[in-house]
Design a protein around this motif. Structure first.
Motif, PDB file in Angstrom:
ATOM      1  N   GLY A  97     -14.845 -23.428 -22.793  1.00 53.60           N
ATOM      2  CA  GLY A  97     -14.404 -22.310 -21.979  1.00 53.60           C
ATOM      3  C   GLY A  97     -13.664 -22.768 -20.748  1.00 53.60           C
ATOM      4  N   VAL A  98     -14.073 -22.249 -19.597  1.00 56.10           N
ATOM      5  CA  VAL A  98     -13.414 -22.541 -18.332  1.00 56.10           C
ATOM      6  C   VAL A  98     -13.613 -24.004 -17.953  1.00 56.10           C
ATOM      7  CG1 VAL A  98     -13.545 -22.070 -15.845  1.00 56.10           C
ATOM      8  CG2 VAL A  98     -13.572 -20.184 -17.465  1.00 56.10           C
ATOM      9  N   THR A  99     -12.594 -24.601 -17.350  1.00 59.10           N
ATOM     10  CA  THR A  99     -12.704 -25.967 -16.847  1.00 59.10           C
ATOM     11  C   THR A  99     -11.997 -26.096 -15.512  1.00 59.10           C
ATOM     12  OG1 THR A  99     -12.231 -28.313 -17.292  1.00 59.10           O
ATOM     13  CG2 THR A  99     -10.652 -26.711 -18.117  1.00 59.10           C
ATOM     14  N   ASP A 100     -12.546 -26.972 -14.659  1.00 60.20           N
ATOM     15  CA  ASP A 100     -11.869 -27.261 -13.395  1.00 60.20           C
ATOM     16  C   ASP A 100     -11.191 -28.625 -13.439  1.00 60.20           C
ATOM     17  OD1 ASP A 100     -13.944 -29.059 -13.243  1.00 60.20           O
ATOM     18  OD2 ASP A 100     -14.864 -28.189 -11.448  1.00 60.20           O
ATOM     19  N   GLY A 101     -11.118 -29.206 -14.641  1.00 60.90           N
ATOM     20  CA  GLY A 101     -10.507 -30.517 -14.817  1.00 60.90           C
ATOM     21  C   GLY A 101     -11.514 -31.642 -14.885  1.00 60.90           C
ATOM     22  N   ALA A 102     -12.679 -31.466 -14.232  1.00 64.42           N
ATOM     23  CA  ALA A 102     -13.725 -32.486 -14.253  1.00 64.42           C
ATOM     24  C   ALA A 102     -14.920 -32.043 -15.088  1.00 64.42           C
ATOM     25  CB  ALA A 102     -14.176 -32.803 -12.829  1.00 64.42           C
ATOM     26  N   ILE A 103     -15.224 -30.751 -15.038  1.00 64.22           N
ATOM     27  CA  ILE A 103     -16.344 -30.161 -15.762  1.00 64.22           C
ATOM     28  C   ILE A 103     -15.804 -29.071 -16.673  1.00 64.22           C
ATOM     29  CG2 ILE A 103     -18.536 -28.912 -15.534  1.00 64.22           C
ATOM     30  CD1 ILE A 103     -18.646 -31.763 -14.476  1.00 64.22           C
ATOM     31  N   VAL A 104     -16.384 -28.961 -17.880  1.00 62.62           N
ATOM     32  CA  VAL A 104     -15.937 -27.922 -18.818  1.00 62.62           C
ATOM     33  C   VAL A 104     -17.125 -27.094 -19.278  1.00 62.62           C
ATOM     34  CG1 VAL A 104     -16.113 -29.446 -20.847  1.00 62.62           C
ATOM     35  CG2 VAL A 104     -14.582 -27.461 -20.900  1.00 62.62           C
ATOM     36  N   GLU A 105     -16.915 -25.787 -19.430  1.00 62.61           N
ATOM     37  CA  GLU A 105     -17.944 -24.885 -19.931  1.00 62.61           C
ATOM     38  C   GLU A 105     -18.127 -25.084 -21.432  1.00 62.61           C
ATOM     39  OE1 GLU A 105     -18.754 -20.070 -20.452  1.00 62.61           O
ATOM     40  OE2 GLU A 105     -16.756 -20.813 -19.918  1.00 62.61           O
ATOM     41  N   ILE A 106     -19.376 -25.140 -21.874  1.00 68.16           N
ATOM     42  CA  ILE A 106     -19.703 -25.196 -23.297  1.00 68.16           C
ATOM     43  C   ILE A 106     -20.163 -23.802 -23.710  1.00 68.16           C
ATOM     44  CG2 ILE A 106     -21.102 -26.294 -25.088  1.00 68.16           C
ATOM     45  CD1 ILE A 106     -19.139 -28.189 -23.667  1.00 68.16           C
ATOM     46  N   THR A 107     -19.368 -23.118 -24.526  1.00 70.49           N
ATOM     47  CA  THR A 107     -19.665 -21.729 -24.865  1.00 70.49           C
ATOM     48  C   THR A 107     -20.617 -21.607 -26.050  1.00 70.49           C
ATOM     49  OG1 THR A 107     -17.686 -21.605 -26.265  1.00 70.49           O
ATOM     50  CG2 THR A 107     -17.464 -20.913 -23.942  1.00 70.49           C
ATOM     51  N   HIS A 108     -20.634 -22.583 -26.935  1.00 66.92           N
ATOM     52  CA  HIS A 108     -21.601 -22.585 -28.027  1.00 66.92           C
ATOM     53  C   HIS A 108     -21.676 -23.977 -28.626  1.00 66.92           C
ATOM     54  CE1 HIS A 108     -18.461 -22.672 -31.182  1.00 66.92           C
ATOM     55  NE2 HIS A 108     -17.809 -21.803 -30.448  1.00 66.92           N
ATOM     56  N   GLY A 109     -22.775 -24.231 -29.348  1.00 69.40           N
ATOM     57  CA  GLY A 109     -22.939 -25.524 -30.015  1.00 69.40           C
ATOM     58  C   GLY A 109     -23.954 -26.439 -29.376  1.00 69.40           C
ATOM     59  N   LEU A 110     -24.316 -26.193 -28.107  1.00 76.42           N
ATOM     60  CA  LEU A 110     -25.288 -27.023 -27.400  1.00 76.42           C
ATOM     61  C   LEU A 110     -26.242 -26.139 -26.607  1.00 76.42           C
ATOM     62  CD1 LEU A 110     -22.966 -29.827 -25.944  1.00 76.42           C
ATOM     63  CD2 LEU A 110     -24.550 -30.069 -27.875  1.00 76.42           C
ATOM     64  N   SER A 111     -27.414 -26.700 -26.270  1.00 72.48           N
ATOM     65  CA  SER A 111     -28.362 -26.031 -25.383  1.00 72.48           C
ATOM     66  C   SER A 111     -28.636 -26.941 -24.189  1.00 72.48           C
ATOM     67  CB  SER A 111     -29.662 -25.718 -26.121  1.00 72.48           C
ATOM     68  OG  SER A 111     -30.319 -26.918 -26.495  1.00 72.48           O
ATOM     69  N   LYS A 112     -29.320 -26.397 -23.190  1.00 75.45           N
ATOM     70  CA  LYS A 112     -29.565 -27.142 -21.955  1.00 75.45           C
ATOM     71  C   LYS A 112     -30.431 -28.376 -22.186  1.00 75.45           C
ATOM     72  CE  LYS A 112     -30.660 -26.395 -17.075  1.00 75.45           C
ATOM     73  NZ  LYS A 112     -31.551 -27.538 -16.886  1.00 75.45           N
TER      74      LYS A 112
END
Length: 257
Positions: free
Chosen positions: A229-244
């Motif tokens: 999903g959204v990214t700031d260039g260093a961190i990216v959102e994981i919308t599905h496929g992984l859990s915390k």
């Protein structure tokens, strides 16, 4: 918020890994640009419908109509298009009475000041343009940190390999600049709070889908597809496929094909 937890394992067979964590992420991209006097941009249709030019453009000729901020040069159906910054009419792009789709350029105008022009990276152009964009800018060795109105400029990519859409940062008239100076436009578009996140360096892929190497509790690994999903260039959102509770290798798998 706490930094992402990176852990080295004693077992050399197990790769260095990073935990999936929750972060607030704002989509941001830095775009290099150059200052131009009177740069052109386009005002687009606010909705799908029939174009009707207002009295401000009736019988007008290019270069003779000054458009103040907030003026309404045309309507599409019952919705008016507004001029975002003080400008000068260059030309109309569709005839009066034509039916157009939302987002289609209707008039081309020139900003009545200086603008900082640059191109969005192709990889992030759709995500940024689809959101509610805002921008700050800085002139190289000059004024920095000033807000500017962000516009979609007139020039389209000339070659297939060229970067994405050209944007224009309308520089406020109280910021002193000169034609030809270089600068940087910081474009922000959208924010997700408490998103599942990973460092971009641990993910193969840059838009919509990607792959990561999951490190299991027993030290074994598996490549898994994830939504991005959204990214700031260093961190990216994981919308599905992984859990915390998941951990992934800091080195990404092969690039997504």
């Amino acid at each position: 918020m706490a930094d992402l937890d990176t852990a080295d394992t004693a077992d050399t067979a197990e790769p260095e890994s990073v935990a999936v964590s929750r972060r607030d992420i704002k989509a941001v991209v830095a775009v290099e640009g150059s200052v131009a006097a009177g740069p052109t941009y386009r005002i687009t249709a606010p909705k799908t419908g029939t174009v009707h030019y207002g009295s401000v453009l009736a019988g007008s000729h290019a270069g003779t109509v000054n458009l103040g901020k907030g003026e309404q040069p045309f309507r599409v159906g019952d919705e008016a298009a507004k001029v975002p910054v003080e400008s000068i009419l260059k030309k109309t792009l569709v005839p009066d009475g034509a039916r157009v789709h939302k987002g289609v350029p209707v008039v081309e105008v020139a900003y009545a000041g200086f603008g900082l022009r640059g191109r969005l990276p192709k990889a992030s152009a759709y995500r940024l343009l689809s959101g509610d964009m805002s921008a700050t800018a800085a002139i190289t060795d000059g004024p920095a940190g000033f807000d500017c109105t962000l516009l979609v400029a007139s020039k389209a990519p000339a070659e297939p390999g060229e970067e994405g859409p050209e944007i224009l940062c309308a520089i406020p008239d109280d910021v002193r600049v000169y034609n030809g100076l270089s600068g940087l436009i910081i474009v922000a578009s959208g924010q997700v709070d408490e998103a599942l996140a990973l460092p971009t360096s641990a993910v193969s892929g840059s838009a919509v889908t990607g792959e990561v190497t999951v490190v299991n509790d027993d030290g074994s690994t598996e490549v898994r597809k994830v939504g991005l999903g959204v990214t700031d260039g260093a961190i990216v959102e994981i919308t599905h496929g992984l859990s915390k509770s998941d951990r992934v290798a800091v080195t990404p798998p092969r690039p997504v094909r």
